[in-house]
Design a protein around this motif. Sequence first.
Motif, PDB file in Angstrom:
ATOM      1  N   LEU A  54      13.218  -9.094   0.212  1.00 30.71           N
ATOM      2  CA  LEU A  54      12.648  -9.508   1.321  1.00 30.71           C
ATOM      3  C   LEU A  54      13.192 -10.868   1.776  1.00 30.71           C
ATOM      4  CD1 LEU A  54      10.198 -11.616   0.098  1.00 30.71           C
ATOM      5  CD2 LEU A  54       9.765  -9.191  -0.552  1.00 30.71           C
ATOM      6  N   GLY A  78       7.146  -4.142   0.843  1.00 35.50           N
ATOM      7  CA  GLY A  78       7.161  -4.302   2.065  1.00 35.50           C
ATOM      8  C   GLY A  78       8.677  -4.686   2.630  1.00 35.50           C
ATOM      9  N   MET A 101       4.067  -2.288  -7.810  1.00 41.11           N
ATOM     10  CA  MET A 101       3.419  -3.680  -7.825  1.00 41.11           C
ATOM     11  C   MET A 101       2.127  -3.595  -7.452  1.00 41.11           C
ATOM     12  SD  MET A 101       4.744  -2.980  -4.918  1.00 41.11           S
ATOM     13  CE  MET A 101       6.463  -3.060  -5.320  1.00 41.11           C
ATOM     14  N   ARG A 239       1.272 -10.270   3.703  1.00 43.00           N
ATOM     15  CA  ARG A 239       2.348 -11.079   4.352  1.00 43.00           C
ATOM     16  C   ARG A 239       1.712 -12.152   4.990  1.00 43.00           C
ATOM     17  NH1 ARG A 239       5.419  -8.839   1.189  1.00 43.00           N
ATOM     18  NH2 ARG A 239       7.057  -8.002   1.536  1.00 43.00           N
ATOM     19  N   HIS A 287       3.709 -16.537  -3.424  1.00 42.57           N
ATOM     20  CA  HIS A 287       4.097 -15.148  -3.433  1.00 42.57           C
ATOM     21  C   HIS A 287       4.763 -14.578  -4.508  1.00 42.57           C
ATOM     22  CE1 HIS A 287       5.967 -12.248  -0.068  1.00 42.57           C
ATOM     23  NE2 HIS A 287       5.637 -11.686  -1.228  1.00 42.57           N
ATOM     24  N   SER A 290       3.784  -9.597  -7.050  1.00 43.80           N
ATOM     25  CA  SER A 290       4.458  -8.412  -7.982  1.00 43.80           C
ATOM     26  C   SER A 290       5.139  -9.037  -9.239  1.00 43.80           C
ATOM     27  CB  SER A 290       5.557  -7.928  -7.058  1.00 43.80           C
ATOM     28  OG  SER A 290       6.774  -8.804  -6.759  1.00 43.80           O
ATOM     29  N   MET A 299      10.088  -1.888 -10.235  1.00 45.62           N
ATOM     30  CA  MET A 299      10.744  -1.986  -8.951  1.00 45.62           C
ATOM     31  C   MET A 299      12.253  -1.877  -8.813  1.00 45.62           C
ATOM     32  SD  MET A 299       8.460  -5.442  -7.546  1.00 45.62           S
ATOM     33  CE  MET A 299       9.058  -5.537  -6.095  1.00 45.62           C
TER      34      MET A 299
END
Length: 327
Positions: A54, A78, A101, A239, A287, A290, A299
Amino acid sequence: MEKKILVTRLYPRAGIRLLEKENFHLTLWKNERPMTSMELIESAIQHHALLCTLTDRIDQHFLTQCRHLEIISQFAVGYDNIDVAAATSLGIPVGFTPDAMSEATADIAFGLMIAVARKMFFLHKTIINGQWGHFKPTGNLGCELKNKTLGIFGLGRIGVKMALRCKHAYDMNIIYHNRNRNRAAEKLLDAVHVDYEDLLAQSDVLSVHCALTAETRERFNRSAFKRMKPSAIFINTARGPVHHEKDLTLAIQTGDIWGAGLDVTNPEPMQPDNPLLFMENVCVLPHVGSGTKEARDQMSVMAAMNIIEFYRNGRVPHMVNPEVLKS
Ligand code: DGY
């Protein structure tokens, strides 16, 4: 295989090992910081495939320069950093890592909910500041969660895990708002689908678990917060841009809602002097939804397998734009 793969960050070894076994030629970006847009383009131009995340801007400009890419594999659930429509029109498959996650992120949403209800981050700071003082019979009061109503905005994989935690721990009533009803989750959780207005009006805790899209961007703004309960807790682990941060700040300052727990902010990173960080009823994390070893390993394995399967069998197990491989 002779394919050259650009790996844009320091991802967990579990997935990288799988790629190494396939004898791809890997270029590993070794810095802690993400590549700049220019570095990303200059490097991606020389590769067949991209393992990104991201923090990489895969926008129209990038894709126009790197239209030769055979696959883009995103290390995240995302993918709002990727212009998927542009990738699709260029015929580039985009992979992602759904569900890896879900448990980890639901833990953070659940933890933030309790932390906000009991002002945990603020009270921790009072000790550091030497303000413990005496037991206060009427001070430092939070609120209880038992039998309260949890409203989920975006009841998908992560939202379901959050709702399960809330149901089992506190017997909370679950309501949700989605574009499409999630009937399996309704059965599992006794969840009730409500319209957006009712979600705002009835939730004691409103937890956001949707993707960031044009439709959800800044959906939680001044007008939305005004329609919530003054006792409500707002949680966002999805988000940051789904909420309008100045409006959120104002909503808590003026008592439109009671507090907020954020794992994502708008913008990121949040600046250290942001007023939200100094409020009693606010808990913010950087953030890390995860951020467990299990989730990140999984992941990296999923992101690697999307590339491996694409080159072995022409399929991408977890794909954002399946229409690319159908045509
Ligand atoms: C995701 O997967 O989209 C998270 O935000 C980062 O792991």
